[in-house]
Design an enzyme around this catalytic site. Structure first.
Site, PDB file in Angstrom:
ATOM      1  N   LYS A  89       0.865  -1.190   0.000  1.00  0.00           N
ATOM      2  CA  LYS A  89       0.000   0.000   0.000  1.00  0.00           C
ATOM      3  C   LYS A  89       0.889   1.223   0.000  1.00  0.00           C
ATOM      4  O   LYS A  89       1.845   1.294   0.774  1.00  0.00           O
ATOM      5  CB  LYS A  89      -0.868  -0.015   1.279  1.00  0.00           C
ATOM      6  CG  LYS A  89      -1.812   1.129   1.402  1.00  0.00           C
ATOM      7  CD  LYS A  89      -3.179   0.783   0.852  1.00  0.00           C
ATOM      8  CE  LYS A  89      -4.018   1.996   0.540  1.00  0.00           C
ATOM      9  NZ  LYS A  89      -3.732   2.636  -0.768  1.00  0.00           N
ATOM     10  N   GLN A 110       7.380   3.976   3.781  1.00  0.00           N
ATOM     11  CA  GLN A 110       5.973   3.558   3.818  1.00  0.00           C
ATOM     12  C   GLN A 110       5.770   2.281   4.639  1.00  0.00           C
ATOM     13  O   GLN A 110       4.739   2.113   5.282  1.00  0.00           O
ATOM     14  CB  GLN A 110       5.489   3.342   2.370  1.00  0.00           C
ATOM     15  CG  GLN A 110       3.995   3.255   2.227  1.00  0.00           C
ATOM     16  CD  GLN A 110       3.328   4.624   2.156  1.00  0.00           C
ATOM     17  OE1 GLN A 110       3.799   5.515   1.478  1.00  0.00           O
ATOM     18  NE2 GLN A 110       2.221   4.792   2.867  1.00  0.00           N
ATOM     19  N   LYS A 113       5.619   3.401   8.230  1.00  0.00           N
ATOM     20  CA  LYS A 113       4.432   4.249   8.419  1.00  0.00           C
ATOM     21  C   LYS A 113       3.171   3.393   8.490  1.00  0.00           C
ATOM     22  O   LYS A 113       2.341   3.550   9.378  1.00  0.00           O
ATOM     23  CB  LYS A 113       4.328   5.221   7.241  1.00  0.00           C
ATOM     24  CG  LYS A 113       3.140   6.145   7.294  1.00  0.00           C
ATOM     25  CD  LYS A 113       3.000   6.953   6.023  1.00  0.00           C
ATOM     26  CE  LYS A 113       4.304   7.607   5.650  1.00  0.00           C
ATOM     27  NZ  LYS A 113       4.161   8.565   4.543  1.00  0.00           N
ATOM     28  N   LYS A 125       5.289   1.807  -3.224  1.00  0.00           N
ATOM     29  CA  LYS A 125       5.200   3.167  -3.748  1.00  0.00           C
ATOM     30  C   LYS A 125       5.418   3.109  -5.250  1.00  0.00           C
ATOM     31  O   LYS A 125       6.073   2.190  -5.744  1.00  0.00           O
ATOM     32  CB  LYS A 125       6.277   4.047  -3.106  1.00  0.00           C
ATOM     33  CG  LYS A 125       6.014   5.519  -3.214  1.00  0.00           C
ATOM     34  CD  LYS A 125       5.057   6.035  -2.143  1.00  0.00           C
ATOM     35  CE  LYS A 125       4.621   7.450  -2.431  1.00  0.00           C
ATOM     36  NZ  LYS A 125       3.812   7.998  -1.321  1.00  0.00           N
ATOM     37  N   GLY A 164      -3.051   8.155  -4.174  1.00  0.00           N
ATOM     38  CA  GLY A 164      -2.446   9.365  -4.743  1.00  0.00           C
ATOM     39  C   GLY A 164      -1.202   9.782  -3.974  1.00  0.00           C
ATOM     40  O   GLY A 164      -0.878   9.236  -2.918  1.00  0.00           O
ATOM     41  N   ASP A 165      -0.495  10.727  -4.517  1.00  0.00           N
ATOM     42  CA  ASP A 165       0.643  11.389  -3.858  1.00  0.00           C
ATOM     43  C   ASP A 165       0.844  12.682  -4.652  1.00  0.00           C
ATOM     44  O   ASP A 165      -0.094  13.135  -5.339  1.00  0.00           O
ATOM     45  CB  ASP A 165       1.889  10.481  -3.862  1.00  0.00           C
ATOM     46  CG  ASP A 165       3.044  11.028  -3.013  1.00  0.00           C
ATOM     47  OD1 ASP A 165       2.977  10.911  -1.786  1.00  0.00           O
ATOM     48  OD2 ASP A 165       4.003  11.595  -3.565  1.00  0.00           O
ATOM     49  N   THR A 208      -4.768  13.341   5.433  1.00  0.00           N
ATOM     50  CA  THR A 208      -3.337  13.515   5.750  1.00  0.00           C
ATOM     51  C   THR A 208      -3.127  14.828   6.510  1.00  0.00           C
ATOM     52  O   THR A 208      -2.443  14.861   7.540  1.00  0.00           O
ATOM     53  CB  THR A 208      -2.482  13.462   4.477  1.00  0.00           C
ATOM     54  OG1 THR A 208      -2.846  12.296   3.739  1.00  0.00           O
ATOM     55  CG2 THR A 208      -1.003  13.392   4.810  1.00  0.00           C
ATOM     56  N   ASN A 239      -2.723  19.061  -1.572  1.00  0.00           N
ATOM     57  CA  ASN A 239      -3.704  18.358  -0.752  1.00  0.00           C
ATOM     58  C   ASN A 239      -3.364  18.380   0.734  1.00  0.00           C
ATOM     59  O   ASN A 239      -4.195  18.749   1.579  1.00  0.00           O
ATOM     60  CB  ASN A 239      -3.840  16.907  -1.263  1.00  0.00           C
ATOM     61  CG  ASN A 239      -4.708  16.070  -0.353  1.00  0.00           C
ATOM     62  OD1 ASN A 239      -4.200  15.318   0.467  1.00  0.00           O
ATOM     63  ND2 ASN A 239      -6.010  16.219  -0.455  1.00  0.00           N
ATOM     64  N   SER A 376      -6.876   5.546   3.957  1.00  0.00           N
ATOM     65  CA  SER A 376      -6.945   4.679   2.775  1.00  0.00           C
ATOM     66  C   SER A 376      -7.291   3.255   3.206  1.00  0.00           C
ATOM     67  O   SER A 376      -8.072   2.561   2.540  1.00  0.00           O
ATOM     68  CB  SER A 376      -5.602   4.657   2.048  1.00  0.00           C
ATOM     69  OG  SER A 376      -5.496   5.762   1.182  1.00  0.00           O
TER      70      SER A 376
END
Ligand code: NDP
Length: 444
Positions: A89, A110, A113, A125, A164-165, A208, A239, A376
């Site tokens: 993820k 990630q 996290k 990622k 998204g990023d 976020t 964002n 998410s």
């Protein structure tokens, strides 16, 4: 040389020319050394060597046709880093700077996290060196469709669930999802950050930024302080930055500056977020336009100057390495009390050192911006259960996840004799769960 140092040296030799990956690995490995010493079985199982090596790296050609009829080719990536605790993820980044080093640093971060969220998600990622800025909607759609025409083979609701990023917002996720559904004939939760009309979660867009402010408020509360009445600087105006600003303002803070990659606006009266949203979310414009609309604001070219504005709290929410030693020193000199990372790795290793030595409360990205991926995972739960939770339900869960993360990283830091060192606390708390799962799976 001890085990951790040997792994780090080998990583640098085997992955030359990947400075961002080296930086993230150095930050993580240097702080988990006490855990590794406590668990000699990790070395015997080659656990660290496996932890820093992605399970799979996919690189592919993304051809598409621009509005003038010219064929363009970009590089696409998906790094499936670690699936020990759940399906891969992590977001997709579309930005001209994207390369393997950047995707690997993001993927490695990630893993920890996602572990910190307490939810069953592994780390991955991806992205492309495509710049959506200045492209027409048709060009963005053509690119997204071509990107998904390769990516679809590698992802799935129980395998790998991108989101998204930077450069990948609601529009891009919509085009990517449309193409996946068309190829696979499946309407499943294979991407998160989807629109509400086709399986998305309420509060994902805000998550976020809101999560960043929730965890920061908890850390401030622990010292008898809060956002109320504080002067705040937020870098970026995408964002994460927009929703961090919204939540900080709702808690009584005054946000005085924001930027995009061209320059920053300083508004001592407090940023008017409705105007920023109109420029950024509706018109996809430049932040410079804010100063033309608001009399009290001043625009300056370039980004670095933002860190010389006096503030109590700094929330870097744009891009990696946006705060270097010089900017960290400027913040400290002007009395910053707390720095919480909304972006991934926005502070250099030297900047982190300066904050920590100056007694600034420093919340690292993998804890501070985990609210996005946590929500998410809540979107995934709603998709697989065919459920739809209210905004308040999702927001309440997000807040409690962020508060838990704060207490977990705080306890881990205390347990290892480094009170207040949240970098160490976050790395150790995140790593322990992943290590336990990897040990249980044997050598795979
Ligand atoms: P967006 O694309 O929405 O916004 C990115 C912002 O950063 C824009 O204002 C952009 O300006 C600015 N920016 C990009 N590159 C630079 C640069 N080199 N110098 C200065 N400013 C720059 O991205 P997000 O808000 O989604 O992401 C921001 C950060 O947060 C990233 O580090 C991302 O990895 C991280 N993050 C995002 C999550 C999410 O849920 N979206 C979750 C966890 C982390 P411009 O428009 O001019 O390019």
């Amino acid at each position: 040389m001890n085990y951790v140092q040997t792994v780090l040296e080998n990583l640098k030799k085997q992955n030359p020319n990947e400075p961002e990956f080296h930086q993230a690995a150095t930050e993580i490995l240097s702080t988990i050394a006490p855990v590794v010493e406590k668990h000699p079985e990790y070395e015997a199982a080659g656990l660290l060597e496996r932890f820093v090596e992605p399970e799979r790296v996919i690189m592919f050609r993304v051809p598409w046709v621009d509005d003038s009829g010219r064929v363009r080719v970009n590089k696409g990536y998906r790094v499936q880093f670690n699936s020990a605790i759940g399906p891969y993820k992590g977001g997709l980044r579309f930005h001209p700077s994207v390369n393997l080093s950047i995707i690997k640093f993001l993927g490695l971060e990630q893993i920890l996290k996602n572990s910190l969220t307490g939810l069953p998600i592994g780390g991955g990622k991806g992205g492309a060196d495509f710049d959506p800025k200045g492209k027409s909607d048709r060009e963005v759609m053509a690119f997204c469709q071509s990107f998904m025409t390769e990516l679809y083979r590698h992802i799935g609701a129980d395998t790998d669930v991108p989101a998204g990023d930077v450069g990948v917002g609601g529009r891009e996720i919509g085009y990517l999802f449309g193409q996946y559904k068309r190829i696979r004939d499946e309407h499943v939760g294979v991407l998160t950050g989807r629109g509400i009309s086709y399986g998305g979660s309420l509060a994902r867009k805000e998550a976020t930024g809101y999560g960043l402010v929730y965890i920061t408020e908890e850390a401030l509360n622990a010292c008898g302080d809060s956002f109320k009445g504080k002067t705040v600087i937020i870098s970026g105006s995408g964002n994460v930055a927009i929703y961090a600003c919204e939540k900080a303002q709702s808690l009584g803070a005054k946000v005085v500056a924001m930027y995009d990659s061209d320059g920053y606006v300083y508004d001592p009266e407090g940023i008017r977020l409705d105007i920023i949203k109109e420029i950024k979310e509706v018109k996809r414009g430049r932040i410079k336009e804010y100063a033309a609309k608001v009399k009290s604001a001043k625009y300056s070219d370039g980004c670095k100057g933002i860190w010389t504005i006096p503030c109590d709290i700094a929330l870097p929410c744009a891009i990696q390495n946006e705060i270097d030693a010089e900017s960290a020193n400027a913040l400290v000199k002007n009395g910053v009390k707390c720095v919480a990372e909304g972006a991934n790795m926005p502070s250099t290793l030297e900047a982190i050192d300066i904050f920590q030595k100056s007694g600034v409360i420093f919340l690292p990205a993998k804890a501070a911006n985990a609210g996005g991926v946590a929500t998410s995972a809540l979107e995934m739960a709603q998709s697989s259960g065919r459920l739809f939770w209210t905004f308040e339900e999702v927001d309440k869960k997000l807040k409690s996840i962020m508060i838990n993360i704060y207490h977990n990283i705080d306890s881990a830091a205390n347990e290892y004799g480094c009170k207040g060192n949240y970098v160490l606390g976050a790395n150790i708390a995140g790593f322990l769960k992943v290590a336990e799962a990897m040990m249980a799976h044997g050598v795979v």
